[in-house]
Design an enzyme around this catalytic site. Structure first.
Site, PDB file in Angstrom:
ATOM      1  CE  LYS A  83      -4.205   1.222   2.265  1.00 20.31           C
ATOM      2  NZ  LYS A  83      -5.061   1.124   3.686  1.00 20.31           N
TER       3      LYS A  83
HETATM    4  O1  G3P Z   1      -9.261   2.014   4.259  1.00 18.72           O
HETATM    5  C1  G3P Z   1      -8.914   3.639   4.886  1.00 18.72           C
HETATM    6  C2  G3P Z   1      -9.627   3.633   6.069  1.00 18.72           C
HETATM    7  O2  G3P Z   1      -8.857   3.133   7.077  1.00 18.72           O
HETATM    8  C3  G3P Z   1      -9.584   5.134   6.320  1.00 18.72           C
HETATM    9  O3  G3P Z   1     -10.740   5.131   7.206  1.00 18.72           O
HETATM   10  O4  G3P Z   1     -12.567   6.224   8.545  1.00 18.72           O
HETATM   11  O5  G3P Z   1      -9.962   6.489   9.067  1.00 18.72           O
HETATM   12  O6  G3P Z   1     -11.405   7.663   7.053  1.00 18.72           O
HETATM   13  P1  G3P Z   1     -11.185   6.606   8.032  1.00 18.72           P
END
Ligand code: G3P
Length: 217
Positions: A83
């Site tokens: 990633k």
């Molecule tokens: O896959 C990306 C994710 O982990 C980010 O999620 O909720 O932190 O914006 P969030």
């Protein structure tokens, strides 16, 4: 549509995997912090549980160091997806690692133009962040639609991995648009099974059943 689970919590991954709900896993530095585990150790454990792609994120910011970290992460198991952040250096690393035959997930994507660059650099997956766009009063789902249109216009094979999913509606909308994959926290995937009319209907069946005085077993 494929379901990836966005966590480094191996107990949650195992539980969902046993139900056939896990086509892959995504992690990031914040999720590794939350797990309290060593990145190499927990990522290996996840790869032993799940046969599909497991995204492990580099933390270097210059291309050469990203490539070195990506190679080390890819050595953990055959189903590792490296990633990389959507920066110019990340795109350089994407080109090199994808040319070596490694799966690459380009993350932190917030525009259709960024997604176009990732596809041209050979990304296996592009991760547009829906929830974080919604957080600043933009519509994350518009981005998924735009990327779908652009990739279909030109036949790019990069898979759209809808990320930063916060609700069951995000999953349904991404599915309707035709995102290839969603990645969501375990609790959001579990919520997909919930409906108040299911609970209400089940309660009524249980009440009526108890009045019959019968048993099945
Ligand atoms: O896959 C990306 C994710 O982990 C980010 O999620 O909720 O932190 O914006 P969030």
């Amino acid at each position: 549509m494929k379901f990836f689970v966005d966590t480094a919590d191996t107990t949650a991954i195992s539980e969902l995997n046993d139900l056939g709900m896990v086509d892959g896993v995504t992690t990031n530095p914040s999720l590794i912090l939350k797990s309290g585990r060593d990145i190499l150790e927990v990522t290996k454990e996840i790869c032993d549980i799940v046969s599909g792609p497991v995204s492990a994120e580099v933390v270097a910011t210059d291309a050469d160091a990203m490539i070195a970290e990506g190679r080390k992460l890819a050595d953990i198991a055959g189903n590792i997806t490296v990633k990389l952040p959507l920066t110019w250096d990340g795109l350089k690393a994407c080109k090199v690692l994808s040319t070596e035959g490694k799966m690459v997930n380009v993350t932190l994507c917030f525009s259709a133009n960024q997604a176009l660059l990732a596809a041209k650099a050979g990304a296996t997956f592009i991760s547009p962040f829906i929830g974080r766009l919604d957080d600043i009063n933009l519509d994350g789902m518009d981005l998924i639609q735009d990327i779908r249109t652009i990739y279909d216009n030109f036949g790019f094979e990069t898979q759209i991995l809808a990320a930063s999913i916060r609700s069951v509606n995000h999953i349904q909308d991404a599915a309707l648009i035709g995102a290839d994959v969603i990645t969501a926290p375990p609790e959001v995937i579990r919520k997909l099974a919930s409906h108040p009319l299911t609970d209400k209907g089940l309660q009524q069946f249980m009440d009526d059943w108890s009045k019959t005085g019968q048993k099945i077993l």
